[in-house]
Enzyme design. Structure first.
Site, PDB file in Angstrom:
ATOM      1  N   TYR A 136      34.460  37.304  39.591  1.00 28.79           N
ATOM      2  CA  TYR A 136      33.236  36.674  40.104  1.00 28.79           C
ATOM      3  C   TYR A 136      32.705  37.550  41.230  1.00 28.79           C
ATOM      4  CZ  TYR A 136      30.246  32.772  41.700  1.00 28.79           C
ATOM      5  OH  TYR A 136      29.193  31.972  42.057  1.00 28.79           O
ATOM      6  N   LYS A 164      31.348  38.023  36.266  1.00 21.54           N
ATOM      7  CA  LYS A 164      30.278  37.062  36.501  1.00 21.54           C
ATOM      8  C   LYS A 164      29.343  37.718  37.506  1.00 21.54           C
ATOM      9  CE  LYS A 164      29.204  32.404  38.180  1.00 21.54           C
ATOM     10  NZ  LYS A 164      29.735  31.168  38.800  1.00 21.54           N
TER      11      LYS A 164
END
Length: 304
Positions: A136, A164
């Site tokens: 992320y 992400k």
């Protein structure tokens, strides 16, 4: 379960009762709505899942409950956001033991780690599990950027295979694709940049407003990937005022309130969060009400 990081993967909310217990009945209502809409995975314990307020026992309950509901239709992914490398390794190992099929992994929480420290953190977690890992990358909210040079060092671990992408820089999709090809799958992590990211080559979308509007979210993705860009844009333009509720400090309250309107969630949150009040609540409800009144008819997007 073998899978790729692609498609629409909801960062689902955690549902609570008015007594501040897990509301597994409403949670199941939402998960079943996601599956019916055609999502490609379920991500538990993210920001929208109020992970920082959950006990380890509650996280375990959510993983096992979701696995029971999903029944191998889509992968179940657990978000890991820990303060220590030791804690992240333990969380990854527990997730694998409990049957999760993937991990979304944030940089160390609270401590503003340097590049070398961040790389070591991610690599140590990768060594501790066989699960695929979605890094992320959200320097806007978490103050640590994972650069392409850092990814270069981390990709020696085959199970680090997705990002992400939440830098808010749409050109980063092209930079990642140019540098790594398909070695690193890209999921957009910002609702208001999702269609643009997919048109530039992102593989999918870790979505927020999908928690209230799953069919519309999946329709945009499927239409875009089928080359029906005009149809996708029409839905996306309708959706944008709602999607903007995701890029706000109170995104959890905003999205839970939207899910009340569509009948697949409650607005109960866990303190210190509180439900929206006053003019702020009125403003958000106006956005939601307008979206409900103008909600578009969708094409047969599941059979494109």
């Amino acid at each position: 379960m073998s899978f790729e990081w692609k498609g629409v993967m909801p960062a689902v909310t955690t549902q609570f009762t008015s007594e501040d217990k897990l509301d597994l009945e409403m949670f199941q209502v939402n998960i079943e709505a996601q599956l019916k809409a055609g999502v490609d995975g379920i991500i538990l314990g993210g920001t929208l899942g109020e992970a920082s307020t959950l006990s380890d026992a509650e996280k375990s309950t959510l993983v096992n409950t979701t696995l029971d509901i999903v029944k191998d239709q889509v992968p179940v992914i657990l978000n890991i956001a820990e303060q220590t490398t030791k804690g992240a390794i333990l969380a990854a190992q527990n997730a694998e033991k409990e049957g999760a099929q993937g991990i979304m992994l944030l940089p160390p929480m609270r401590y503003n780690a340097g590049d070398h420290e961040t790389i070591c953190y991610f690599k140590e977690v990768a060594k501790s599990t066989s699960l695929p890992i979605l890094i992320y990358n959200n320097p806007v909210d978490y103050k640590i950027e994972v650069t392409l040079d850092m990814f270069e060092q981390m990709l020696v671990h085959d199970n680090i295979n997705g990002v992400k992408e939440s830098t808010r820089d749409i050109t980063n999709v092209t930079r990642i694709r140019n540098r790594f090809g398909d070695r690193l799958k890209i999921l957009c992590g910002v609702d208001t940049l999702a269609l643009e990211s997919m048109l530039m080559g992102a593989d999918g979308w870790v979505a927020g407003l999908v928690d209230a509007f799953p069919a519309e979210t999946v329709a945009i993705y499927r239409l875009a990937k089928a080359g029906k860009v005009k149809e996708a844009i029409e839905i996306y333009r309708w959706f944008m005022p709602l999607l903007e509720l995701d890029i706000h400090p109170k995104l959890v309250q905003n999205i839970k309130l939207a899910a009340v309107a569509t009948g697949i969630g409650s607005e109960n949150v866990r303190a210190p969060r509180l439900p929206l009040q006053g003019e702020e609540r009125k403003r958000v409800l106006e956005v939601i009400d307008n979206g409900m009144k103008t909600r578009p008819s969708l094409p047969d997007y599941l059979n494109l």
